[in-house]
Design a protein around this motif. Structure first.
Motif, PDB file in Angstrom:
ATOM      1  N   UNK A   1      -6.348   1.144  -3.189  1.00 14.42           N
ATOM      2  CA  UNK A   1      -6.494  -0.124  -2.473  1.00 14.42           C
ATOM      3  C   UNK A   1      -5.704  -1.236  -3.163  1.00 14.42           C
ATOM      4  N   UNK A   2      -5.714  -1.229  -4.501  1.00 15.10           N
ATOM      5  CA  UNK A   2      -4.943  -2.241  -5.237  1.00 15.10           C
ATOM      6  C   UNK A   2      -3.449  -2.098  -4.976  1.00 15.10           C
ATOM      7  N   UNK A   3      -2.976  -0.848  -4.939  1.00 15.22           N
ATOM      8  CA  UNK A   3      -1.550  -0.623  -4.675  1.00 15.22           C
ATOM      9  C   UNK A   3      -1.182  -1.069  -3.262  1.00 15.22           C
ATOM     10  N   UNK A   4      -2.073  -0.788  -2.325  1.00 15.20           N
ATOM     11  CA  UNK A   4      -1.812  -1.209  -0.938  1.00 15.20           C
ATOM     12  C   UNK A   4      -1.760  -2.734  -0.861  1.00 15.20           C
ATOM     13  N   UNK A   5      -2.702  -3.388  -1.553  1.00 15.53           N
ATOM     14  CA  UNK A   5      -2.703  -4.856  -1.540  1.00 15.53           C
ATOM     15  C   UNK A   5      -1.430  -5.422  -2.167  1.00 15.53           C
ATOM     16  N   UNK A   6      -0.985  -4.796  -3.272  1.00  8.93           N
ATOM     17  CA  UNK A   6       0.260  -5.247  -3.913  1.00  8.93           C
ATOM     18  C   UNK A   6       1.445  -5.118  -2.971  1.00  8.93           C
ATOM     19  N   UNK A   7       1.514  -3.986  -2.256  1.00  4.63           N
ATOM     20  CA  UNK A   7       2.617  -3.787  -1.309  1.00  4.63           C
ATOM     21  C   UNK A   7       2.562  -4.808  -0.183  1.00  4.63           C
ATOM     22  N   UNK A   8       1.366  -5.099   0.289  1.00  2.00           N
ATOM     23  CA  UNK A   8       1.231  -6.082   1.367  1.00  2.00           C
ATOM     24  C   UNK A   8       1.698  -7.458   0.907  1.00  2.00           C
ATOM     25  N   UNK A   9       1.388  -7.809  -0.347  1.00  3.94           N
ATOM     26  CA  UNK A   9       1.878  -9.078  -0.888  1.00  3.94           C
ATOM     27  C   UNK A   9       3.403  -9.079  -0.972  1.00  3.94           C
ATOM     28  N   UNK A  10       3.966  -7.955  -1.435  1.00  5.27           N
ATOM     29  CA  UNK A  10       5.416  -7.854  -1.557  1.00  5.27           C
ATOM     30  C   UNK A  10       6.089  -7.901  -0.187  1.00  5.27           C
ATOM     31  N   UNK A  11       5.492  -7.225   0.799  1.00  2.00           N
ATOM     32  CA  UNK A  11       6.048  -7.268   2.160  1.00  2.00           C
ATOM     33  C   UNK A  11       6.024  -8.693   2.695  1.00  2.00           C
ATOM     34  N   UNK A  12       4.931  -9.406   2.425  1.00  2.00           N
ATOM     35  CA  UNK A  12       4.823 -10.789   2.874  1.00  2.00           C
ATOM     36  C   UNK A  12       5.894 -11.664   2.209  1.00  2.00           C
ATOM     37  N   UNK A  13       6.081 -11.461   0.890  1.00  2.00           N
ATOM     38  CA  UNK A  13       7.122 -12.227   0.183  1.00  2.00           C
ATOM     39  C   UNK A  13       8.512 -11.943   0.751  1.00  2.00           C
TER      40      UNK A  13
END
Length: 329
Positions: free
Chosen positions: A272-284
């Motif tokens: 879940x943490x990795x998914x959240x990190x990717x979502x933040x990166x995609x947003x950036x």
């Protein structure tokens, strides 16, 4: 030839004023920022024996020339393209911190600045100090001074650089060509950019680390811990400390390449943490894409950003599928 380069080096980098020799400006096709950086690098090369490496960080060059770190980084990259093997650079540790080291081929630089058909006439216009350390009036018209208006002895280099006339803002074209790979948010909510060459250099210093993944982890950590974000002066120490710890752990294989095994109780949380990190990166990256479109970036830059978004979206879906499979176990 060696004497001519000695003269050129004496012209380069002054402390009382930011002065740029006219041959540098002409060589850089009127770009005073690039010419100033070249002049300063040649000056610092004079502090070492011929052919010896010297180190200088982008922050230090920026302070000396009243430029931003981004302006210096871009200027160095363009000078290396223009000069080829005249300027060599590599990242090595200096005082325990990865710092760019330079080596300048003086003879080759002279050949480029003063082509063979022009060397005699150019030598006549080289600015040399008189007995009092001042530039003579007869040669003053061939010298570009961007300081206080008084050209002082070239050996007086101890005073701080105070010139403000070199532009501090990169051009729109510069911004288009300098797309960062990652951006880390600082305590004042500004962004610290990391370019491809920065990431490559760190990957060489920490070979047992998946540097790209660790920068994604840093982005997620900084987003989740706003009170612990770093200052502009402290972010590089934070990056190197983070990567050094990962290097000591010996994480040589990216997580996606590790064989699947029965999950431990906390592996769902890790996913879940990795998914959240990717979502933040995609947003950036989506925000960066919108800015690139607004600024009129090149189609290559826009397509590159879209490819990164597509790849991160694919990784996110892969993690979601893995998380779903583990939920069913």
């Amino acid at each position: 030839m060696a004497r001519l380069f000695d003269v050129v080096r004496e012209l380069s980098g002054q402390a009382a004023a930011i002065s740029i020799p006219r041959p540098y400006i002409k060589f850089c096709e009127g770009n005073h920022t690039h010419a100033a950086v070249l002049s300063q690098l040649v000056f610092w090369s004079s502090t070492k024996a011929d052919g010896e490496w010297f180190y200088k960080s982008n922050d230090e060059l920026g302070t000396e020339l009243c430029l931003t770190t981004d302006q210096v980084r871009y200027a160095v990259r363009q000078l290396k393209k223009r000069l080829g093997d005249v300027i060599q650079s590599r990242v090595k540790k200096a005082n325990g911190v990865p710092t760019t080291h330079y080596q300048i081929n003086g003879d080759r630089l002279v050949e480029l600045l003063f082509p063979a058909t022009e060397q005699d006439s150019q030598m006549d216009s080289v600015i040399l100090p008189d007995g009092n350390g001042n530039i003579t009036e007869s040669n003053r018209e061939d010298y570009q001074n961007h300081g206080s208006g008084n050209i002082t002895d070239s050996s007086n280099r101890s005073k701080p650089y105070t010139n403000k006339q070199i532009p501090n803002a990169p051009s729109k074209l510069d911004a288009d060509e300098r797309q960062p790979v990652f951006q880390l948010v600082l305590n004042d909510k500004s962004l610290f950019p990391l370019y491809a060459e920065d990431v490559q250099a760190l990957a060489g210093l920490y070979p047992a680390v998946d540097v790209h993944q660790q920068f994604r982890n840093m982005i997620g950590w900084l987003a989740a811990n706003p009170r612990r974000r770093k200052t502009k002066s402290g972010i590089e120490r934070f990056i190197n400390s983070w990567l050094a710890k990962e290097q000591d752990r010996g994480y040589a294989v990216p997580a996606a390449a590790q064989p699947a095994s029965k999950p431990k109780p906390d592996q769902r949380t890790q996913l879940k943490n990795k998914i959240r990190d990717l979502e933040l990166e995609i947003n950036n990256e989506n925000q960066a894409l919108l800015r690139a479109i607004d600024w009129g970036a090149t189609q290559d830059s826009i397509d590159s950003s879209k490819r990164r978004i597509a790849e991160m979206s694919r990784q996110r879906q892969q993690l979601l599928d893995e998380l779903g499979g583990r939920n069913g176990q």
